[in-house]
Enzyme design. Structure first.
Site, PDB file in Angstrom:
ATOM      1  N   LYS A  13      -7.538   3.870  -0.649  1.00 45.94           N
ATOM      2  CA  LYS A  13      -8.326   2.989  -1.525  1.00 45.94           C
ATOM      3  C   LYS A  13      -7.398   2.081  -2.335  1.00 45.94           C
ATOM      4  CE  LYS A  13     -10.339   6.499  -3.628  1.00 45.94           C
ATOM      5  NZ  LYS A  13      -9.659   7.611  -2.912  1.00 45.94           N
ATOM      6  N   ARG A  88     -17.899   8.350  -8.642  1.00 51.41           N
ATOM      7  CA  ARG A  88     -17.395   9.536  -7.944  1.00 51.41           C
ATOM      8  C   ARG A  88     -18.454  10.634  -7.843  1.00 51.41           C
ATOM      9  NH1 ARG A  88     -11.627   8.584  -7.865  1.00 51.41           N
ATOM     10  NH2 ARG A  88     -10.535  10.531  -7.720  1.00 51.41           N
ATOM     11  N   ARG A 127       3.398  10.983  -0.536  1.00 54.25           N
ATOM     12  CA  ARG A 127       3.195   9.799  -1.395  1.00 54.25           C
ATOM     13  C   ARG A 127       4.154   9.771  -2.588  1.00 54.25           C
ATOM     14  NH1 ARG A 127      -2.564   8.378  -3.796  1.00 54.25           N
ATOM     15  NH2 ARG A 127      -2.457  10.514  -4.544  1.00 54.25           N
ATOM     16  N   ARG A 160       3.113  12.220  -7.847  1.00 50.81           N
ATOM     17  CA  ARG A 160       2.063  12.591  -8.803  1.00 50.81           C
ATOM     18  C   ARG A 160       1.952  14.109  -8.901  1.00 50.81           C
ATOM     19  NH1 ARG A 160      -3.127   8.967  -7.267  1.00 50.81           N
ATOM     20  NH2 ARG A 160      -4.112  10.986  -7.648  1.00 50.81           N
ATOM     21  N   ARG A 171      -8.927  18.771  -4.801  1.00 50.38           N
ATOM     22  CA  ARG A 171      -9.456  17.391  -4.877  1.00 50.38           C
ATOM     23  C   ARG A 171     -10.338  17.092  -3.671  1.00 50.38           C
ATOM     24  NH1 ARG A 171      -3.963  14.626  -5.206  1.00 50.38           N
ATOM     25  NH2 ARG A 171      -5.068  12.667  -4.908  1.00 50.38           N
TER      26      ARG A 171
HETATM   27  P1  AP5 Z   1      -3.496   5.598  -1.531  1.00 57.29           P
HETATM   28  O1  AP5 Z   1      -3.817   4.165  -1.290  1.00 57.29           O
HETATM   29  O2  AP5 Z   1      -2.703   5.950  -2.747  1.00 57.29           O
HETATM   30  O3  AP5 Z   1      -4.836   6.484  -1.424  1.00 57.29           O
HETATM   31  P2  AP5 Z   1      -6.097   6.590  -2.390  1.00 57.29           P
HETATM   32  O4  AP5 Z   1      -7.321   6.588  -1.530  1.00 57.29           O
HETATM   33  O5  AP5 Z   1      -6.014   5.568  -3.469  1.00 57.29           O
HETATM   34  O6  AP5 Z   1      -5.897   8.079  -2.879  1.00 57.29           O
HETATM   35  P3  AP5 Z   1      -5.784   8.752  -4.344  1.00 57.29           P
HETATM   36  O7  AP5 Z   1      -5.132  10.084  -4.130  1.00 57.29           O
HETATM   37  O8  AP5 Z   1      -5.154   7.848  -5.345  1.00 57.29           O
HETATM   38  O9  AP5 Z   1      -7.259   8.958  -4.641  1.00 57.29           O
HETATM   39  P4  AP5 Z   1      -7.833   9.988  -5.552  1.00 57.29           P
HETATM   40  O10 AP5 Z   1      -9.228   9.569  -5.403  1.00 57.29           O
HETATM   41  O11 AP5 Z   1      -7.574  11.412  -5.311  1.00 57.29           O
HETATM   42  O12 AP5 Z   1      -7.030   9.786  -6.924  1.00 57.29           O
HETATM   43  P5  AP5 Z   1      -7.342   8.946  -8.212  1.00 57.29           P
HETATM   44  O13 AP5 Z   1      -6.080   8.412  -8.701  1.00 57.29           O
HETATM   45  O14 AP5 Z   1      -8.479   8.018  -7.986  1.00 57.29           O
HETATM   46  O15 AP5 Z   1      -2.749   6.160  -0.220  1.00 57.29           O
HETATM   47  C1  AP5 Z   1      -2.297   7.506  -0.177  1.00 57.29           C
HETATM   48  C2  AP5 Z   1      -0.959   7.569   0.585  1.00 57.29           C
HETATM   49  O16 AP5 Z   1      -1.176   7.194   1.941  1.00 57.29           O
HETATM   50  C3  AP5 Z   1       0.120   6.603   0.037  1.00 57.29           C
HETATM   51  O17 AP5 Z   1       1.369   7.203   0.143  1.00 57.29           O
HETATM   52  C4  AP5 Z   1       0.017   5.384   0.981  1.00 57.29           C
HETATM   53  O18 AP5 Z   1       1.264   4.697   1.075  1.00 57.29           O
HETATM   54  C5  AP5 Z   1      -0.375   6.066   2.280  1.00 57.29           C
HETATM   55  N1  AP5 Z   1      -1.205   5.223   3.156  1.00 57.29           N
HETATM   56  C6  AP5 Z   1      -2.204   4.377   2.791  1.00 57.29           C
HETATM   57  N2  AP5 Z   1      -2.743   3.784   3.870  1.00 57.29           N
HETATM   58  C7  AP5 Z   1      -2.082   4.280   4.957  1.00 57.29           C
HETATM   59  C8  AP5 Z   1      -2.188   4.061   6.370  1.00 57.29           C
HETATM   60  N3  AP5 Z   1      -3.076   3.214   6.878  1.00 57.29           N
HETATM   61  N4  AP5 Z   1      -1.363   4.752   7.175  1.00 57.29           N
HETATM   62  C9  AP5 Z   1      -0.433   5.628   6.677  1.00 57.29           C
HETATM   63  N5  AP5 Z   1      -0.273   5.864   5.344  1.00 57.29           N
HETATM   64  C10 AP5 Z   1      -1.085   5.195   4.496  1.00 57.29           C
HETATM   65  O19 AP5 Z   1      -7.883  10.078  -9.196  1.00 57.29           O
HETATM   66  C11 AP5 Z   1      -7.028  11.056  -9.748  1.00 57.29           C
HETATM   67  C12 AP5 Z   1      -7.804  11.939 -10.726  1.00 57.29           C
HETATM   68  O20 AP5 Z   1      -8.349  11.136 -11.801  1.00 57.29           O
HETATM   69  C13 AP5 Z   1      -9.028  12.649 -10.132  1.00 57.29           C
HETATM   70  O21 AP5 Z   1      -8.665  13.848  -9.477  1.00 57.29           O
HETATM   71  C14 AP5 Z   1      -9.860  12.886 -11.394  1.00 57.29           C
HETATM   72  O22 AP5 Z   1      -9.356  13.940 -12.143  1.00 57.29           O
HETATM   73  C15 AP5 Z   1      -9.641  11.591 -12.181  1.00 57.29           C
HETATM   74  N6  AP5 Z   1     -10.629  10.557 -11.843  1.00 57.29           N
HETATM   75  C16 AP5 Z   1     -10.370   9.339 -11.254  1.00 57.29           C
HETATM   76  N7  AP5 Z   1     -11.515   8.647 -11.112  1.00 57.29           N
HETATM   77  C17 AP5 Z   1     -12.509   9.419 -11.610  1.00 57.29           C
HETATM   78  C18 AP5 Z   1     -13.910   9.246 -11.727  1.00 57.29           C
HETATM   79  N8  AP5 Z   1     -14.542   8.142 -11.281  1.00 57.29           N
HETATM   80  N9  AP5 Z   1     -14.630  10.249 -12.294  1.00 57.29           N
HETATM   81  C19 AP5 Z   1     -14.040  11.366 -12.753  1.00 57.29           C
HETATM   82  N10 AP5 Z   1     -12.696  11.609 -12.657  1.00 57.29           N
HETATM   83  C20 AP5 Z   1     -11.959  10.638 -12.087  1.00 57.29           C
END
Ligand code: AP5
Length: 216
Positions: A13, A88, A127, A160, A171
């Site tokens: 994402k 979410r 990552r 992270r 997660r």
């Molecule tokens: P990346 O682009 O970083 O993936 P992402 O989908 O953004 O994954 P996240 O882990 O950031 O999502 P998340 O939803 O768990 O975490 P968030 O920060 O939102 O890509 C991942 C890896 O793959 C990278 O190394 C990248 O280089 C690689 N990659 C990408 N595309 C690729 C490809 N095509 N091929 C190969 N490799 C590739 O949330 C963290 C925490 O915050 C949550 O657990 C929760 O506690 C809180 N939180 C956030 N939002 C909310 C909400 N709305 N409500 C409640 N709590 C929330």
């Protein structure tokens, strides 16, 4: 243009949001980044959300929804936004629809990025993220101090704390129980675009841009 990026942790994402936001002149709002910045600052919000993030649990809706609606009301969001990682759960989706109805705005499209679970786990384990600009990198093995530098802004790369196997599994569990019902919610209202999230990053960006243009 208001777009939601939906997908499991590691689906790409954040990676895709920057390229797509640039293409359409949109601002990208990533709730995870906002929470991590608050934790780094050690402010009130950071204190409240730290424990949830460490466990891989969702931050309560009353904190999250308010933070996102405040962000959306900023002048730079007037031309449109990509919401990365929000909503979410059903409560967040309904709160967003309700707030937008009052403001006579619409969520135009919800881009659901689909990736197999084994690939998600592989990606999250490798990552590294820039502490300054939040750009994600995919790196196998360990890095020397010299190599821990962001090629975009020179910031420090780090792993992270929630990217350890135990928290990744939690997660994913939270995603499948609380977030994945949103796929049907948005499909039922005709706003869902499904995109294969496996393959080259640039190729996936093209798929998303083409799908959004087709829908517009
Ligand atoms: P990346 O682009 O970083 O993936 P992402 O989908 O953004 O994954 P996240 O882990 O950031 O999502 P998340 O939803 O768990 O975490 P968030 O920060 O939102 O890509 C991942 C890896 O793959 C990278 O190394 C990248 O280089 C690689 N990659 C990408 N595309 C690729 C490809 N095509 N091929 C190969 N490799 C590739 O949330 C963290 C925490 O915050 C949550 O657990 C929760 O506690 C809180 N939180 C956030 N939002 C909310 C909400 N709305 N409500 C409640 N709590 C929330």
């Amino acid at each position: 243009m208001y777009i939601i990026f939906l997908g499991a942790p590691g689906a790409g994402k954040g990676t895709q949001a920057s390229g797509v936001a640039e293409e359409f002149g949109l601002v990208s709002i990533a709730t995870g980044d906002l929470f991590r910045q608050a934790v780094e600052r050690g402010d009130d919000l950071g204190e409240k959300v730290k424990e949830y993030m460490e466990k891989g649990a969702l931050v309560p809706n009353e904190i999250t929804v308010q933070m996102v609606l405040n962000k959306l009301s900023a002048p730079e969001c007037r031309n449109g936004v990509i919401l990365d990682g929000f909503p979410r759960n059903l409560g967040q989706a309904e709160a967003l629809d309700e707030a937008f109805k009052k403001q006579q705005k619409n969520i135009d499209s919800v881009v659901y990025i689909k990736v197999e679970e084994t690939e998600l786990i592989r990606r999250l384990g490798g990552r590294w993220v820039c502490r300054s600009c939040q750009s994600p990198y995919s790196i196998e093995g360990t890095l020397t101090e010299e190599q821990k530098k962001c090629s975009k802004c020179g910031g420090e790369l780090y792993q992270r704390p929630d990217d350890n196997l135990e928290t990744i599994k939690n997660r994913l569990k939270v995603y499948f129980t609380e977030t994945s019902p949103l796929i049907e919610y948005y499909r039922d209202s005709g706003r869902l675009i499904e995109v294969d999230g496996e393959g080259e990053v640039g190729e996936i960006t093209k798929r998303i841009i083409e799908a959004l243009r087709r829908k517009a």
